[in-house]
Design an enzyme around this catalytic site. Sequence first.
Site, PDB file in Angstrom:
ATOM      1  N   CYS A   1     -54.881  25.999  44.521  1.00 15.64           N
ATOM      2  CA  CYS A   1     -54.226  25.077  45.451  1.00 15.64           C
ATOM      3  C   CYS A   1     -52.713  25.259  45.454  1.00 15.64           C
ATOM      4  O   CYS A   1     -52.121  25.670  44.466  1.00 15.64           O
ATOM      5  CB  CYS A   1     -54.495  23.637  45.045  1.00 15.64           C
ATOM      6  SG  CYS A   1     -56.215  23.247  44.838  1.00 15.64           S
TER       7      CYS A   1
ATOM      8  N   ARG B   1     -52.057  32.607  47.061  1.00 15.89           N
ATOM      9  CA  ARG B   1     -52.667  32.033  45.855  1.00 15.89           C
ATOM     10  C   ARG B   1     -54.178  31.875  45.996  1.00 15.89           C
ATOM     11  O   ARG B   1     -54.871  31.687  45.005  1.00 15.89           O
ATOM     12  CB  ARG B   1     -52.063  30.641  45.582  1.00 15.89           C
ATOM     13  CG  ARG B   1     -50.596  30.689  45.263  1.00 15.89           C
ATOM     14  CD  ARG B   1     -49.981  29.315  45.366  1.00 15.89           C
ATOM     15  NE  ARG B   1     -50.359  28.453  44.261  1.00 15.89           N
ATOM     16  CZ  ARG B   1     -49.668  28.324  43.144  1.00 15.89           C
ATOM     17  NH1 ARG B   1     -48.576  29.017  42.961  1.00 15.89           N
ATOM     18  NH2 ARG B   1     -50.060  27.507  42.190  1.00 15.89           N
TER      19      ARG B   1
ATOM     20  N   TRP C   1     -58.060  24.899  47.114  1.00 12.25           N
ATOM     21  CA  TRP C   1     -59.074  25.813  46.595  1.00 12.25           C
ATOM     22  C   TRP C   1     -60.100  24.905  45.920  1.00 12.25           C
ATOM     23  O   TRP C   1     -59.803  24.265  44.914  1.00 12.25           O
ATOM     24  CB  TRP C   1     -58.426  26.782  45.604  1.00 12.25           C
ATOM     25  CG  TRP C   1     -59.299  27.889  45.138  1.00 12.25           C
ATOM     26  CD1 TRP C   1     -59.579  29.047  45.798  1.00 12.25           C
ATOM     27  CD2 TRP C   1     -60.000  27.968  43.889  1.00 12.25           C
ATOM     28  NE1 TRP C   1     -60.401  29.835  45.041  1.00 12.25           N
ATOM     29  CE2 TRP C   1     -60.682  29.203  43.868  1.00 12.25           C
ATOM     30  CE3 TRP C   1     -60.117  27.116  42.788  1.00 12.25           C
ATOM     31  CZ2 TRP C   1     -61.467  29.600  42.801  1.00 12.25           C
ATOM     32  CZ3 TRP C   1     -60.897  27.517  41.723  1.00 12.25           C
ATOM     33  CH2 TRP C   1     -61.568  28.754  41.743  1.00 12.25           C
TER      34      TRP C   1
ATOM     35  N   ASN D   1     -52.963  19.392  42.840  1.00 11.07           N
ATOM     36  CA  ASN D   1     -53.527  20.639  42.305  1.00 11.07           C
ATOM     37  C   ASN D   1     -54.094  20.307  40.935  1.00 11.07           C
ATOM     38  O   ASN D   1     -53.479  19.557  40.185  1.00 11.07           O
ATOM     39  CB  ASN D   1     -52.442  21.696  42.069  1.00 11.07           C
ATOM     40  CG  ASN D   1     -51.872  22.219  43.352  1.00 11.07           C
ATOM     41  OD1 ASN D   1     -52.315  21.860  44.421  1.00 11.07           O
ATOM     42  ND2 ASN D   1     -50.879  23.069  43.235  1.00 11.07           N
ATOM     43  N   GLY D   2     -55.218  20.911  40.592  1.00 13.70           N
ATOM     44  CA  GLY D   2     -55.751  20.705  39.247  1.00 13.70           C
ATOM     45  C   GLY D   2     -57.007  19.860  39.276  1.00 13.70           C
ATOM     46  O   GLY D   2     -57.650  19.704  40.316  1.00 13.70           O
TER      47      GLY D   2
ATOM     48  N   GLU E   1     -60.758  48.116  34.454  1.00 16.22           N
ATOM     49  CA  GLU E   1     -59.854  47.660  35.510  1.00 16.22           C
ATOM     50  C   GLU E   1     -60.303  48.208  36.875  1.00 16.22           C
ATOM     51  O   GLU E   1     -60.286  47.496  37.876  1.00 16.22           O
ATOM     52  CB  GLU E   1     -58.417  48.091  35.157  1.00 16.22           C
ATOM     53  CG  GLU E   1     -57.359  47.802  36.191  1.00 16.22           C
ATOM     54  CD  GLU E   1     -57.238  46.336  36.581  1.00 16.22           C
ATOM     55  OE1 GLU E   1     -57.842  45.471  35.935  1.00 16.22           O
ATOM     56  OE2 GLU E   1     -56.556  46.057  37.578  1.00 16.22           O
TER      57      GLU E   1
ATOM     58  N   LYS F   1     -61.364  45.866  40.030  1.00 12.07           N
ATOM     59  CA  LYS F   1     -60.741  46.000  41.367  1.00 12.07           C
ATOM     60  C   LYS F   1     -61.819  46.161  42.432  1.00 12.07           C
ATOM     61  O   LYS F   1     -61.776  45.528  43.470  1.00 12.07           O
ATOM     62  CB  LYS F   1     -59.805  47.211  41.438  1.00 12.07           C
ATOM     63  CG  LYS F   1     -58.487  47.131  40.776  1.00 12.07           C
ATOM     64  CD  LYS F   1     -57.463  46.230  41.398  1.00 12.07           C
ATOM     65  CE  LYS F   1     -57.570  44.844  40.829  1.00 12.07           C
ATOM     66  NZ  LYS F   1     -56.855  44.544  39.642  1.00 12.07           N
TER      67      LYS F   1
ATOM     68  N   GLU G   1     -63.866  42.861  42.969  1.00 18.27           N
ATOM     69  CA  GLU G   1     -63.200  41.689  43.549  1.00 18.27           C
ATOM     70  C   GLU G   1     -62.833  41.864  45.012  1.00 18.27           C
ATOM     71  O   GLU G   1     -62.826  40.888  45.758  1.00 18.27           O
ATOM     72  CB  GLU G   1     -62.005  41.235  42.705  1.00 18.27           C
ATOM     73  CG  GLU G   1     -60.826  42.141  42.703  1.00 18.27           C
ATOM     74  CD  GLU G   1     -59.721  41.655  41.786  1.00 18.27           C
ATOM     75  OE1 GLU G   1     -59.484  40.447  41.723  1.00 18.27           O
ATOM     76  OE2 GLU G   1     -59.084  42.503  41.129  1.00 18.27           O
TER      77      GLU G   1
ATOM     78  N   HIS H   1     -77.139  53.739  25.468  1.00 16.33           N
ATOM     79  CA  HIS H   1     -77.611  52.534  24.786  1.00 16.33           C
ATOM     80  C   HIS H   1     -78.031  51.454  25.777  1.00 16.33           C
ATOM     81  O   HIS H   1     -78.110  50.284  25.410  1.00 16.33           O
ATOM     82  CB  HIS H   1     -76.531  52.012  23.826  1.00 16.33           C
ATOM     83  CG  HIS H   1     -76.181  52.986  22.752  1.00 16.33           C
ATOM     84  ND1 HIS H   1     -77.031  53.288  21.719  1.00 16.33           N
ATOM     85  CD2 HIS H   1     -75.095  53.774  22.590  1.00 16.33           C
ATOM     86  CE1 HIS H   1     -76.470  54.214  20.942  1.00 16.33           C
ATOM     87  NE2 HIS H   1     -75.300  54.524  21.458  1.00 16.33           N
TER      88      HIS H   1
ATOM     89  N   LYS I   1     -54.935  33.647  43.437  1.00 18.20           N
ATOM     90  CA  LYS I   1     -53.937  34.498  42.788  1.00 18.20           C
ATOM     91  C   LYS I   1     -53.453  33.889  41.485  1.00 18.20           C
ATOM     92  O   LYS I   1     -53.289  34.576  40.493  1.00 18.20           O
ATOM     93  CB  LYS I   1     -52.757  34.689  43.739  1.00 18.20           C
ATOM     94  CG  LYS I   1     -51.649  35.574  43.201  1.00 18.20           C
ATOM     95  CD  LYS I   1     -52.082  37.012  43.188  1.00 18.20           C
ATOM     96  CE  LYS I   1     -51.056  37.924  42.538  1.00 18.20           C
ATOM     97  NZ  LYS I   1     -51.670  39.212  42.162  1.00 18.20           N
TER      98      LYS I   1
HETATM   99  C1  F6R Z   1     -57.478  40.652  39.171  1.00 17.30           C
HETATM  100  C2  F6R Z   1     -56.518  39.609  38.905  1.00 17.30           C
HETATM  101  C3  F6R Z   1     -56.867  38.569  37.901  1.00 17.30           C
HETATM  102  C4  F6R Z   1     -55.619  38.196  37.085  1.00 17.30           C
HETATM  103  C5  F6R Z   1     -55.938  37.020  36.157  1.00 17.30           C
HETATM  104  C6  F6R Z   1     -54.761  36.678  35.274  1.00 17.30           C
HETATM  105  O1  F6R Z   1     -56.998  41.581  40.084  1.00 17.30           O
HETATM  106  O2  F6R Z   1     -55.482  39.567  39.487  1.00 17.30           O
HETATM  107  O3  F6R Z   1     -57.892  38.993  37.068  1.00 17.30           O
HETATM  108  O4  F6R Z   1     -55.205  39.313  36.362  1.00 17.30           O
HETATM  109  O5  F6R Z   1     -56.279  35.914  36.917  1.00 17.30           O
HETATM  110  O6  F6R Z   1     -53.635  36.343  36.018  1.00 17.30           O
HETATM  111  P1  F6R Z   1     -52.197  36.372  35.394  1.00 17.30           P
HETATM  112  O7  F6R Z   1     -51.871  37.795  35.069  1.00 17.30           O
HETATM  113  O8  F6R Z   1     -51.304  35.809  36.441  1.00 17.30           O
HETATM  114  O9  F6R Z   1     -52.239  35.527  34.156  1.00 17.30           O
END
Ligand code: F6R
Length: 609
Positions: free
Chosen positions: A2, A27, A74, A99-100, A482, A486, A489, A505, A604
Site C-alpha cells: 500500500c 510498490r 494491496w 498501510n499495514g 535468482e 526472476k 515472478e 537426489h 515492491k
Molecule cells: C524479487 C524482489 C523481492 C525483494 C524482497 C526484499 O525480484 O524484488 O524478492 O528482493 O522483497 O526486498 P528488499 O530488498 O527491499 O528488502
Amino acid sequence: MCGIVGAIAKRSVSAILLEGQHRLEYRGYDSAGMAIFDGENLNRLRRAGKVQQLDDALKATPLPGSLGIAHTRWATHGQPNERNAHPHLSGERLAVVHNGIIENYAGFKAELQRKGYTFTSDTDTEVIAHLLSEELKTEPEFYTAFRQVIAKLEGAFALGVIHADFPDQLLCARKGSPLVIGVGIGENFIGSDPMALLQVTDRFIYLNEGDTACISLNEIRVHNSEGSLQALDIKRYEHGTQSADKGQYKHYMLKEIFEQPGVFQATLAGRLEQGRVNDALFGEQESQLMRDVKAVQIIACGTSSHAGMVARYWIEELTGLPCQVEIASEYRYRTTVTLPGTLFITLSQSGETADTLAALRVAKERGALATLAICNVPGSSLVRESDLCLMTQAGPEIGVASTKAFTTQLAALMILTLSLAKQRGLSAEKEAELVAALYSLPAKMEEVLTLSSRIEALATHFADKQHSLFLGRGALYPIAMEGALKLKEISYIHAEAYPAGELKHGPLALVDSDMPVVTVAPGNELLEKLKSNMQEVRARGGELYVFADVEAGIDEQEGYHVLSLPKVHPMMEAILYTVPLQLLSYYVAVIRGTDVDQPRNLAKSVTVE
Ligand code: F6R
C-alpha cells in the site's frame, strides 16, 4: 505494498495526490482512492484496478479542495475491490488511509458494531475510523483523540487521517510501516516514501517508530510514542543520477537491467583506489570494530537473500570467518545462537522490508557485535536503525523485480569482503587482482547486454512452458536461484533452482523434453562436475540452456542451446552471470504478455510481514 499520500495546502490538492499515487504504483497495489475536503463536505472516489482508473474517474468527477488523503491498496483483509479500497470513512466527515495490518481489529469491530457503527468494508482499517469517531465523543481535541486511538492499536501501520470538522489538520502516525512528511512552503504533505512527493518538495522529515504528527499549513508537530514533542529533523533529499522515468525503454525492468554497468561502477566509486580497498570504509573508529569481527550473519528476503548467499562463498573463502545466511522471516521467529563477535548484516533494496527490519531489532537483543545495513535507500528505516551502513548506488528501482539493486548489493558485499579479508591477511597482490577484476565488470556487463537479441531468441523456447529448472554450483547456485525467482515472478512460469549436484537426489524425475533446464556454467573448477549433471539431463531428453564462457568448451549441439559470455575472474562470475538470466526472464515475460513491471500479486516494498 500500500501507498499513502496526503496534502494540506492553499491550492487544490487532487493533482498532487494523484501524481503521488502514480509515483507509488511501483510498490504494487490493486485499487486506489482519494478523499478531499472541499470546504464544506468530504468527498471520496475509489476504484478497483489501476490508478489510471481513478485518474479517469476524477476527470468525470473532479474532487476540489485543499486538504486530502489518497491511497493505493494491496489487499490484506478483504478482496481487492472498490468497497475495500481506501480511504475509509466514519460517517461522512472523517477519512482514514492505512498501510499495514491492525492485529487486534476483530475485538474492536464487534464492540463498535454493538455500539451501532455500520461497517461497509471487510478491512481492518475501517475500525480505526470508527474508533476515532467514538473517541471524539469524549475528547474534543482531534489530535489528542487520534493519539488515544493509536495507543489502542496493535500491529504495524502507517496512517493518514482528515476530518471535515478540523480542516486545518492532517494527522498521521507511523508504527512498523514507513511514512515521511514532505515539508513545503505554506503547505505540507505526507507520503509512504519521498518519491511520492518529489514533485512538490525535496525536504523531508522521516518519522520514527511510534511517532505521530499533526500537520497544518505552517506548522508540524511530531510526538514520539511517549508523547514527547520532537525537534524537527528536516533532511534534503539527495537526487541520484538515475531518473525515475522509463526513458527510451519499454519497461522499467529493461531500463534497470541496462543501467547496471553504470550503477555498479557508482557503487565501487570512492571505495576502491589504486588497486586497494579504501582502509576507512566506515571511518577510523569502525576499522577497529571490523577487526573484532569473529563471525558474520547475513539476513535478508527474496532477491536480497540471494546476494547474501553469494557473499557467504566469498566471505568464508577470503576471510576465514564463519558466515551464516538466513531468510529474515525465519531468523526472527526461531531461537538462534549468536556467535561472539558477530557482525550482523542486513541486505535490502528498500530498507523498509518488515521482516528484515524486525530481524535487525531481534539481532540487537541477541547481542550482535555491530549491525550493518547494505541498502539502496538513504534515510530508510534499516539505515537509520543500523550501526553502520554501506549504501548501494543503484538509484531508484521501480520495476518490482529487483535487478540493479541485486548486482550493486553484490558490489558492496565484495567490497566488504575485501575489507574484512585485508584485515585478516589478504595479500596486497591478491587484493589488487580482485580490485582489478571488480573494475573490469562494468565493461563485461556491457558486452553481455549486447547479447540481448540472442537471449530474446532463446526466450521464445520458454514461452509455452509451465515449468523449468535452474542449475548452478558454488557461488553460481544462488545465481541459479535468482534466475529462477526472476522467471517465476514476472513470467509466472514455475521455476526451481538446485545446486547441480542435487539433481539426481530428486529433481531429475521431473526432466523430460518439456522441461527447459538452465545452467550457469563458467569454465571454473566445478565445470567438469556440472558437465556430468548436464549429461544426466540430456540422457532424459531435457533441453539445456547453457550460459557459459569460451573456456567452458561447451558447443551448441542437439539439446544444448549455448550462450557464450565473456571470461571473467572466477570470484566475479556470480555477478556477471546474473545479467543474462535477468534478460532471459524479461524477454520470456514480454513474449507471454505479462505485466513486467508490476507482476500480479507482488509488491515492491513489502512493509507487512
Ligand atoms: C524479487 C524482489 C523481492 C525483494 C524482497 C526484499 O525480484 O524484488 O524478492 O528482493 O522483497 O526486498 P528488499 O530488498 O527491499 O528488502
